[in-house]
Design a protein around this motif. Structure first.
Motif, PDB file in Angstrom:
ATOM      1  N   PRO A 249       0.821  -1.213   0.000  1.00  0.00           N
ATOM      2  CA  PRO A 249       0.000   0.000   0.000  1.00  0.00           C
ATOM      3  C   PRO A 249       0.853   1.261   0.000  1.00  0.00           C
ATOM      4  N   GLY A 250       0.549   2.168  -0.906  1.00  0.00           N
ATOM      5  CA  GLY A 250       1.259   3.425  -0.977  1.00  0.00           C
ATOM      6  C   GLY A 250       2.627   3.361  -1.618  1.00  0.00           C
ATOM      7  N   LYS A 251       3.022   2.202  -2.106  1.00  0.00           N
ATOM      8  CA  LYS A 251       4.330   2.053  -2.721  1.00  0.00           C
ATOM      9  C   LYS A 251       4.216   1.621  -4.172  1.00  0.00           C
ATOM     10  N   GLU A 252       5.296   1.826  -4.896  1.00  0.00           N
ATOM     11  CA  GLU A 252       5.332   1.429  -6.295  1.00  0.00           C
ATOM     12  C   GLU A 252       5.420  -0.084  -6.421  1.00  0.00           C
ATOM     13  N   ARG A 253       4.860  -0.579  -7.498  1.00  0.00           N
ATOM     14  CA  ARG A 253       4.990  -1.985  -7.819  1.00  0.00           C
ATOM     15  C   ARG A 253       6.449  -2.291  -8.120  1.00  0.00           C
ATOM     16  N   GLU A 254       6.944  -3.400  -7.627  1.00  0.00           N
ATOM     17  CA  GLU A 254       8.331  -3.738  -7.855  1.00  0.00           C
ATOM     18  C   GLU A 254       8.491  -5.204  -8.236  1.00  0.00           C
TER      19      GLU A 254
ATOM     20  N   ASP B  66       8.347  -6.997   3.755  1.00  0.00           N
ATOM     21  CA  ASP B  66       7.943  -7.892   2.682  1.00  0.00           C
ATOM     22  C   ASP B  66       6.427  -7.931   2.514  1.00  0.00           C
ATOM     23  N   THR B  67       5.718  -7.334   3.436  1.00  0.00           N
ATOM     24  CA  THR B  67       4.259  -7.312   3.372  1.00  0.00           C
ATOM     25  C   THR B  67       3.802  -6.635   2.088  1.00  0.00           C
ATOM     26  N   ALA B  68       3.014  -7.348   1.299  1.00  0.00           N
ATOM     27  CA  ALA B  68       2.562  -6.834   0.014  1.00  0.00           C
ATOM     28  C   ALA B  68       1.633  -7.843  -0.640  1.00  0.00           C
ATOM     29  N   MET B  69       0.985  -7.395  -1.688  1.00  0.00           N
ATOM     30  CA  MET B  69       0.286  -8.307  -2.574  1.00  0.00           C
ATOM     31  C   MET B  69       1.301  -8.813  -3.584  1.00  0.00           C
ATOM     32  N   TYR B  70       1.397 -10.111  -3.713  1.00  0.00           N
ATOM     33  CA  TYR B  70       2.354 -10.717  -4.624  1.00  0.00           C
ATOM     34  C   TYR B  70       1.646 -11.254  -5.857  1.00  0.00           C
ATOM     35  N   TYR B  71       2.218 -10.946  -7.018  1.00  0.00           N
ATOM     36  CA  TYR B  71       1.628 -11.332  -8.282  1.00  0.00           C
ATOM     37  C   TYR B  71       2.574 -12.208  -9.087  1.00  0.00           C
ATOM     38  N   CYS B  72       2.061 -13.279  -9.594  1.00  0.00           N
ATOM     39  CA  CYS B  72       2.781 -14.111 -10.542  1.00  0.00           C
ATOM     40  C   CYS B  72       2.627 -13.498 -11.928  1.00  0.00           C
ATOM     41  N   VAL B  73       3.716 -13.432 -12.673  1.00  0.00           N
ATOM     42  CA  VAL B  73       3.673 -12.818 -13.998  1.00  0.00           C
ATOM     43  C   VAL B  73       4.411 -13.668 -15.015  1.00  0.00           C
ATOM     44  N   ALA B  74       4.050 -13.469 -16.271  1.00  0.00           N
ATOM     45  CA  ALA B  74       4.720 -14.120 -17.386  1.00  0.00           C
ATOM     46  C   ALA B  74       5.066 -13.083 -18.434  1.00  0.00           C
ATOM     47  N   ASP B  75       6.243 -13.198 -18.996  1.00  0.00           N
ATOM     48  CA  ASP B  75       6.689 -12.348 -20.091  1.00  0.00           C
ATOM     49  C   ASP B  75       6.966 -13.263 -21.267  1.00  0.00           C
ATOM     50  N   THR B  76       5.969 -13.459 -22.080  1.00  0.00           N
ATOM     51  CA  THR B  76       6.086 -14.417 -23.177  1.00  0.00           C
ATOM     52  C   THR B  76       7.002 -13.933 -24.288  1.00  0.00           C
ATOM     53  N   GLY B  77       7.412 -12.680 -24.231  1.00  0.00           N
ATOM     54  CA  GLY B  77       8.302 -12.129 -25.233  1.00  0.00           C
ATOM     55  C   GLY B  77       9.766 -12.168 -24.856  1.00  0.00           C
ATOM     56  N   ALA B  78      10.082 -12.783 -23.720  1.00  0.00           N
ATOM     57  CA  ALA B  78      11.457 -12.826 -23.259  1.00  0.00           C
ATOM     58  C   ALA B  78      11.831 -14.226 -22.817  1.00  0.00           C
ATOM     59  N   VAL B  79      13.024 -14.645 -23.177  1.00  0.00           N
ATOM     60  CA  VAL B  79      13.554 -15.907 -22.684  1.00  0.00           C
ATOM     61  C   VAL B  79      14.013 -15.735 -21.243  1.00  0.00           C
TER      62      VAL B  79
END
Length: 123
Positions: free
Chosen positions: A40-45, A88-101
């Motif tokens: 909350p209140g911080k940039e996504r990292e 470390d408290t945060a919402m954690y998101y799984c991500v995929a970058d299909t354009g990068a190896v």
């Protein structure tokens, strides 16, 4: 089209551990995947990245404490989090970058996101 679903978040005391899981709908993950977080209140990292070639990249704040890995047979990405800190408290998101190896956490360009799983670390 890739669907990602995270699980494993929760509330722990400082010093504790959690393992986040991310199940992908893709049966052949030949691109970079990783984890982002936002407090909350911080940039996504970006937190951690695992390339299809096995190269990993971590944010400085989690190096030595977090480990990213995957089980190709289960189409699942993991984030093992040890020695957790309140920051470390945060919402954690799984991500995929299909354009990068592979990519550094600073350069990951996700095109698919999971719904997020909350991690809360108390003192």
């Amino acid at each position: 089209q890739v669907q990602l679903k995270e699980s494993g978040g929760g509330s722990v005391q400082a010093g504790g551990s959690l393992r986040l899981s991310c199940v992908s709908s893709d049966t052949e993950i030949d691109y970079a995947m990783g984890w982002f977080r936002q407090a909350p209140g911080k940039e996504r990292e970006g937190v951690a990245v695992l390339g299809a070639d096995g190269i990993t990249s971590y944010a400085d704040s989690v190096k030595g404490r977090f480990t990213i890995s995957k089980d190709n047979a289960k189409n699942t990405l993991y984030l093992q989090m040890n020695s957790l800190k309140p920051e470390d408290t945060a919402m954690y998101y799984c991500v995929a970058d299909t354009g990068a190896v592979a990519a550094l956490v600073e350069g990951l360009e996700p095109d698919y996101w999971g719904q997020g799983t909350q991690v809360t670390v108390s003192s």
